[in-house]
Design an enzyme around this catalytic site. Structure first.
Site, PDB file in Angstrom:
ATOM      1  N   CYS A  54      -4.081  -0.201  -8.130  1.00 21.16           N
ATOM      2  CA  CYS A  54      -3.074  -0.003  -7.078  1.00 21.16           C
ATOM      3  C   CYS A  54      -1.838   0.649  -7.669  1.00 21.16           C
ATOM      4  CB  CYS A  54      -2.695  -1.348  -6.449  1.00 21.16           C
ATOM      5  SG  CYS A  54      -4.017  -2.034  -5.437  1.00 21.16           S
TER       6      CYS A  54
ATOM      7  N   CYS B  79      -4.513   1.913  -2.839  1.00 19.17           N
ATOM      8  CA  CYS B  79      -3.878   0.654  -2.474  1.00 19.17           C
ATOM      9  C   CYS B  79      -2.486   0.587  -3.100  1.00 19.17           C
ATOM     10  CB  CYS B  79      -4.716  -0.552  -2.907  1.00 19.17           C
ATOM     11  SG  CYS B  79      -5.078  -0.627  -4.668  1.00 19.17           S
TER      12      CYS B  79
END
Lengths: 309, 292
Positions: free
Chosen positions: A128, A210
């Protein structure tokens, strides 16, 4: 002198339109030669005649020479040398799946389905907060991730790395790659193998993103945010609101270049609006400093580079 | 009974001893099978595919003028060296490989370096700005790869390979020696050298590839001057600068050889590149056109 001497029948032979023995032999040889010649011509013709119809001619660049070797070499370089955590990937299978995605197929009828196996084999999760999207800022975005090895553009993932800068296409009637030309997106057809490929992998890259993701935009051109670009057409629409908390835009201006747009421009508001409708928050920064440094490498003596404090 | 007891205890001593002896004899065998012969990393898997892929890519995409080169021939020349004993490979063993893969280096584009490989790669931008050894065909093909033959068999050793501590005449070191010699020989115009002034062992290693296999092979008649850049890590330590320590040794050596040279601390464009990763550091705030 008897004129009929040469025309009198040879004793023993029947009269009429019969030929002399010599003539018969000559004719026989001629016939044999003709038959042999025909056979040879047919054989040569069959051999020379293309087994498959010739490739169609398009307006775009043909398949990159040595496409399959480059694909294999890049796959192994990436999985064995650059990111050894992926060394379990089967590059042989990946190469095959890549070829099968477009060989023997109509290059104007390419689809996402063609690339499904290839996608499956090259699937890769990036951490992420590491995704860097880019639009009209190819060189700059990649220079940035070259320095920041912990950040990834699509071309820093396995699949992007393998295909970056290459061209490929085949033909429905042939099992060969077309090295002469490939369909041009605008001039020939939109659903060609490379356009469909990049749309497909861009979609996946966005879907897998993400956390906080970034995009490098070019503030020195008129279409800083272009709804027809891969970023505007595919990527922002496939960011997952449950996974992506925020998209951060860096609007970069060329050193000594024009300021066509900046974070406060209406065109950037369009981007913000699209994202807000998808429940993804948006922040923007003009001339993000780390990337400014990159631009300054080429223009170290420019005033805007010396006043960076 | 006593005899039996004695015999038993005798047996009970001998048997474990025998087993232990057996184990000791077999242990090295086991170790040999699962343990590595050398301390260095083994041959890179799929070496041939990487080699051929990189070679064809370099010729097709990066340098299309090199049409006369044949990657299969180049691989075969390389393979011939792969057949050699892992501790008997000499730089000259790569002569054929080099002859098949060498090409001209654009004038003023050579960049030599020590202890800053990634920075050099970033700064060179894949031949757009400079062409260091890693961006020349023979350097690019094997950059970051490792290879060696097994000690007692003909195949490649994927478990381990000798490094300089294992033995001097190992395949990889000998390669880079030979490649460095060629690179230096083929360099012309302004020569650039990037050194790491934050390296504890010295910015200019007096016994290193640059010192032993590049400087001696520079062609004086083809070179205009030598430009040295001593870079310091952002935040230091600033261990050596121009005119100091090992850098002075280098400067004296070049002067003695009759080369015209200059030395700059923290060459600005490279410093700016280093600042990308440290944009908020005070060292990066001191950016100006005035050299420090």
């Amino acid at each position: 002198m008897k004129a009929s001497a040469g025309f009198s029948p040879v004793p023993g032979e029947e009269p009429g339109c019969h030929l002399s023995k010599k003539a018969k032999v000559c004719l026989g040889i001629l016939l044999c030669v003709l038959v042999a010649g025909t056979i040879v011509a047919v054989v040569v013709g069959v051999l020379k005649w293309p087994r498959t119809p010739p490739h169609r001619e398009w307006n775009g660049t043909g398949t990159t020479p040595h496409f399959s070797e480059i694909v294999l070499g890049r796959c192994y370089t990436y999985t064995q040398v650059l990111r050894p955590e992926l060394r379990h990937k089967d590059c042989g299978q990946i190469g095959k799946a890549f070829m099968n995605a477009f060989l023997s197929k109509d290059p104007c009828n390419s689809s996402e389905q063609d690339y499904q196996l290839l996608l499956k084999l090259t699937n890769q999760t990036t951490p992420c907060h590491t995704n860097v999207f880019w639009s009209k800022s190819n060189q700059l975005a990649h220079q940035y991730t070259r320095v920041r090895q912990d950040m990834f553009t699509l071309e820093d993932t396995l699949m992007g790395y393998i295909a970056d800068g290459l061209d490929w296409c085949g033909d429905a009637g042939s099992s060969e790659m077309n090295y002469q030309s490939c369909p041009h997106r605008r001039k020939d057809c939109i659903n060609n193998p490379t356009s469909v490929f990049w749309d497909t992998v861009s979609k996946r890259f966005a879907e897998n993103a993400c956390g906080v993701v970034q995009v490098v935009l070019n503030g020195s051109i008129s279409n800083t945010f272009d709804e027809n670009s891969t970023f505007g057409r595919v990527e922002i629409h496939n960011l997952h609101p449950g996974k992506v908390s925020r998209l951060q835009a860096w609007v970069m201006h060329d050193i000594g270049g024009v300021h066509s747009h900046s974070c406060s421009s209406p065109i950037i508001n369009d981007l913000k609006f699209i994202l807000s409708k998808r429940n993804i928050s948006f922040t923007c920064q003009d001339d993000y400093r780390p990337i400014k440094f990159l631009q300054c490498v080429k223009n170290p003596d420019h005033s805007s580079c010396s006043s960076i404090i | 009974m006593a005899a039996q007891g004695c015999a038993l205890s005798w047996m009970s001593l001998r048997l474990p001893a025998l087993l232990l002896l057996l184990l000791l004899l077999l242990a090295p065998g086991f170790a040999g099978a699962s343990g590595a012969r050398w301390s260095g990393e083994g041959t890179t898997p799929h070496l041939q595919s990487i080699f051929l892929g990189r070679c064809t890519e370099y010729l097709a995409l990066l340098n299309p003028q090199l049409r006369d080169k044949n990657c299969t021939d180049i691989w075969e020349a390389f393979q011939a060296v792969l057949a050699k004993d892992p501790c008997s490979v000499l730089p000259s063993d790569y002569d054929l490989f080099i002859n098949l893969s060498r090409h001209s280096i654009p004038r003023d584009k050579s960049l030599f370096w020590e202890n800053n490989q990634l920075l050099v790669a970033s700064y060179s931008e894949k031949t757009r700005r400079f062409m260091p050894l890693g961006d020349v065909l023979y350097g690019r093909i094997v950059d970051f790869l490792i290879w060696c033959r097994q000690e007692n068999a003909s195949g490649l050793d994927y478990q381990s390979c000798p490094d300089s501590e294992g033995c001097e005449d190992n395949a990889v070191d000998s390669f880079w020696k030979r490649a460095s010699m060629q690179y230096a020989q083929d360099s012309s115009g302004v020569i650039h050298v990037m050194l790491n002034g934050s390296e504890p062992t010295g910015a200019y290693p007096v016994e290193g590839f640059f010192a032993d296999f590049e400087i001696p092979y520079l062609q004086k008649d083809k070179i205009t001057r030598i430009e040295i850049w001593v870079m310091h890590e952002i935040g230091g330590p600033n261990l050596e600068s121009c005119g100091e320590g090992s850098v002075k040794i280098l400067e004296d050596r070049l002067k003695g050889m009759g080369f015209q040279y200059s030395c700059t601390n923290n060459h600005l464009p490279v410093k700016l590149l280093m600042c990308v990763d440290h944009s908020t550091h005070p060292d990066c705030a001191l950016t100006s056109s005035v050299p420090d």
